[in-house]
Design an enzyme around this catalytic site. Sequence first.
Site, PDB file in Angstrom:
ATOM      1  N   GLU A   1      13.431  -8.055 -92.247  1.00  0.00           N
ATOM      2  CA  GLU A   1      13.090  -8.077 -90.793  1.00  0.00           C
ATOM      3  C   GLU A   1      12.506  -9.498 -90.422  1.00  0.00           C
ATOM      4  O   GLU A   1      11.480  -9.970 -90.683  1.00  0.00           O
ATOM      5  CB  GLU A   1      11.815  -7.237 -90.516  1.00  0.00           C
ATOM      6  CG  GLU A   1      12.232  -5.837 -90.779  1.00  0.00           C
ATOM      7  CD  GLU A   1      11.245  -4.774 -90.089  1.00  0.00           C
ATOM      8  OE1 GLU A   1      11.820  -4.026 -89.309  1.00  0.00           O
ATOM      9  OE2 GLU A   1      10.102  -5.008 -90.280  1.00  0.00           O
TER      10      GLU A   1
ATOM     11  N   LYS B   1       4.786   2.232 -85.111  1.00  0.00           N
ATOM     12  CA  LYS B   1       3.671   1.143 -84.992  1.00  0.00           C
ATOM     13  C   LYS B   1       2.574   1.910 -84.382  1.00  0.00           C
ATOM     14  O   LYS B   1       2.327   3.016 -84.941  1.00  0.00           O
ATOM     15  CB  LYS B   1       4.342  -0.246 -84.326  1.00  0.00           C
ATOM     16  CG  LYS B   1       5.338  -0.606 -84.846  1.00  0.00           C
ATOM     17  CD  LYS B   1       5.754  -2.204 -84.421  1.00  0.00           C
ATOM     18  CE  LYS B   1       6.968  -2.636 -85.006  1.00  0.00           C
ATOM     19  NZ  LYS B   1       7.309  -3.881 -84.685  1.00  0.00           N
TER      20      LYS B   1
ATOM     21  N   SER C   1      14.596  -5.756 -83.242  1.00  0.00           N
ATOM     22  CA  SER C   1      15.269  -5.746 -81.996  1.00  0.00           C
ATOM     23  C   SER C   1      16.783  -4.821 -82.329  1.00  0.00           C
ATOM     24  O   SER C   1      17.610  -5.369 -81.600  1.00  0.00           O
ATOM     25  CB  SER C   1      15.471  -6.886 -81.141  1.00  0.00           C
ATOM     26  OG  SER C   1      14.332  -7.492 -80.812  1.00  0.00           O
TER      27      SER C   1
ATOM     28  N   HIS D   1       4.959  -4.769 -94.179  1.00  0.00           N
ATOM     29  CA  HIS D   1       5.596  -5.324 -92.719  1.00  0.00           C
ATOM     30  C   HIS D   1       4.904  -6.365 -92.170  1.00  0.00           C
ATOM     31  O   HIS D   1       3.958  -6.554 -92.572  1.00  0.00           O
ATOM     32  CB  HIS D   1       5.199  -4.002 -92.040  1.00  0.00           C
ATOM     33  CG  HIS D   1       6.072  -4.197 -90.603  1.00  0.00           C
ATOM     34  ND1 HIS D   1       5.557  -5.056 -89.631  1.00  0.00           N
ATOM     35  CD2 HIS D   1       7.041  -3.546 -90.076  1.00  0.00           C
ATOM     36  CE1 HIS D   1       6.383  -4.982 -88.522  1.00  0.00           C
ATOM     37  NE2 HIS D   1       7.375  -4.277 -88.839  1.00  0.00           N
TER      38      HIS D   1
ATOM     39  N   GLY E   1      10.537  -7.315 -81.938  1.00  0.00           N
ATOM     40  CA  GLY E   1       9.970  -7.219 -80.522  1.00  0.00           C
ATOM     41  C   GLY E   1      10.234  -8.275 -79.375  1.00  0.00           C
ATOM     42  O   GLY E   1       9.820  -8.399 -78.399  1.00  0.00           O
TER      43      GLY E   1
ATOM     44  N   ASN F   1      10.253   2.883 -86.922  1.00  0.00           N
ATOM     45  CA  ASN F   1       8.661   2.540 -87.150  1.00  0.00           C
ATOM     46  C   ASN F   1       8.030   2.575 -85.829  1.00  0.00           C
ATOM     47  O   ASN F   1       8.054   1.637 -84.886  1.00  0.00           O
ATOM     48  CB  ASN F   1       8.421   1.134 -87.872  1.00  0.00           C
ATOM     49  CG  ASN F   1       7.210   0.681 -87.860  1.00  0.00           C
ATOM     50  OD1 ASN F   1       6.346   1.488 -87.678  1.00  0.00           O
ATOM     51  ND2 ASN F   1       7.119  -0.678 -88.067  1.00  0.00           N
TER      52      ASN F   1
ATOM     53  N   GLU G   1       3.778  -7.378 -89.758  1.00  0.00           N
ATOM     54  CA  GLU G   1       2.643  -7.434 -88.903  1.00  0.00           C
ATOM     55  C   GLU G   1       1.484  -7.006 -90.021  1.00  0.00           C
ATOM     56  O   GLU G   1       0.381  -7.480 -89.811  1.00  0.00           O
ATOM     57  CB  GLU G   1       2.615  -6.249 -87.965  1.00  0.00           C
ATOM     58  CG  GLU G   1       3.474  -6.552 -86.729  1.00  0.00           C
ATOM     59  CD  GLU G   1       4.443  -5.417 -86.124  1.00  0.00           C
ATOM     60  OE1 GLU G   1       4.049  -4.393 -86.283  1.00  0.00           O
ATOM     61  OE2 GLU G   1       5.409  -5.846 -85.628  1.00  0.00           O
TER      62      GLU G   1
HETATM   63  P1  13P Z   1      11.478  -4.138 -83.027  1.00  0.00           P
HETATM   64  O1  13P Z   1      12.646  -3.121 -83.074  1.00  0.00           O
HETATM   65  O2  13P Z   1      10.587  -3.380 -81.927  1.00  0.00           O
HETATM   66  O3  13P Z   1      11.996  -5.362 -82.575  1.00  0.00           O
HETATM   67  O4  13P Z   1      10.569  -3.933 -84.301  1.00  0.00           O
HETATM   68  C1  13P Z   1      11.087  -3.981 -85.470  1.00  0.00           C
HETATM   69  C2  13P Z   1      10.140  -3.641 -86.463  1.00  0.00           C
HETATM   70  O5  13P Z   1       9.166  -4.221 -86.943  1.00  0.00           O
HETATM   71  C3  13P Z   1      10.514  -2.481 -87.369  1.00  0.00           C
HETATM   72  O6  13P Z   1       9.560  -2.218 -88.396  1.00  0.00           O
END
Ligand code: 13P
Length: 260
Positions: free
Chosen positions: A175, A19, A221, A103, A181, A17, A105
Site C-alpha cells: 500500500e 479503519k 484508492s 498498516h 485516501g 479495511n 497508519e
Molecule cells: P483507500 O482505499 O481509502 O485509499 O485506503 C487504502 C487502505 O489504506 C486500505 O488499508
Amino acid sequence: MIAPTGKTKRRRVIAGNWKMYKTQADTRAFFSAFLPLVDGVTDCDIVVAPPFTDIPAAVEAAKGTAVAISGQNVYWEKEGAFTGEISAGMLVEAGCRYTLIGHSERRQFFGDTDDTVLKKTKAALAAGLTPIVCVGEKLADYQAGNTEHICQTQFLGSSNSLTPEEFSRILLAYEPVWAIGTGHTATPEIASAVHKFLRSCAAARFSESLAANLRILYGGSVKPDNIKGLMAQEELDGVLVGGASLDPKSFASIVKDWPR
Ligand code: 13P
C-alpha cells in the site's frame, strides 16, 4: 508448488479495511445490503476488517457465508497490563480469521516498527490467524526513487525471521502511502512492478516455491472503476480497499467486477 509453466494460480483476496468508521448498527446494515450482492461468489476470498467494537456484529452477520472477518491490529502478548491492546487469542475468540498488521497508519501514527510488526505477525500466526502484513513507501520516498528499498526493508524486517512454514501463511499488502485516501491509485503497472520485486525478495530469502505461492494484495484508492485494470495484472493477487469498502454496493462491485 510452481506449475511446469512457471506460473502459479493463486487464489485472489478482496479485503476491506473500514479503519475507524461504522457503528454496530452501521455494521449490521452494511452486511444486510452486501451479503445478497456477493452471494454465489466462490472464486475469491472476501475479508472485512471492521473496528474492534464492531467485530461481534460483523461475525454474527457473516456467519454461514464466505465472508471472513479480520482485526485491524493485534498485540503480541497473550494478556497482561497493556491498556488499550487486544491479543490474537481475543481476536480468534471473537470470530476473526485474519488480522491486518503494520498498516501505514499504524506505522505513521501509532509507533508500529518492523520489529513490532514481526512480533505481531508471529503472535497472530501462533493463534491461527492469517496476518495481512502491510508495507508501502511515503510520497517523498516514491519521488526519490526509494520505493524498492523501503518496501524491501519493511517486508524483510517484518518477515525475515519467520520460519518458512510461518511465511507460507502470511498475506502481504503493498500500500503506497501516497495512494491511500488520495484518489491517486498506483497504475496497474507500477503496482505490478513492486509486487514482482517483493516476490523476488521472498524468493531470495525463502524459496522460489514459497515466493510463487505468496499472495500480494495492492491497496491505495482502489475503486469500482479501477478494479478491472488492477486485477488484470497477474502479479496482483487481490486488493485491500479502504474508503470504497464502506459502501456495500461499491465493495460488492469490487468483489465481482474483474476479469476471472
Ligand atoms: P483507500 O482505499 O481509502 O485509499 O485506503 C487504502 C487502505 O489504506 C486500505 O488499508
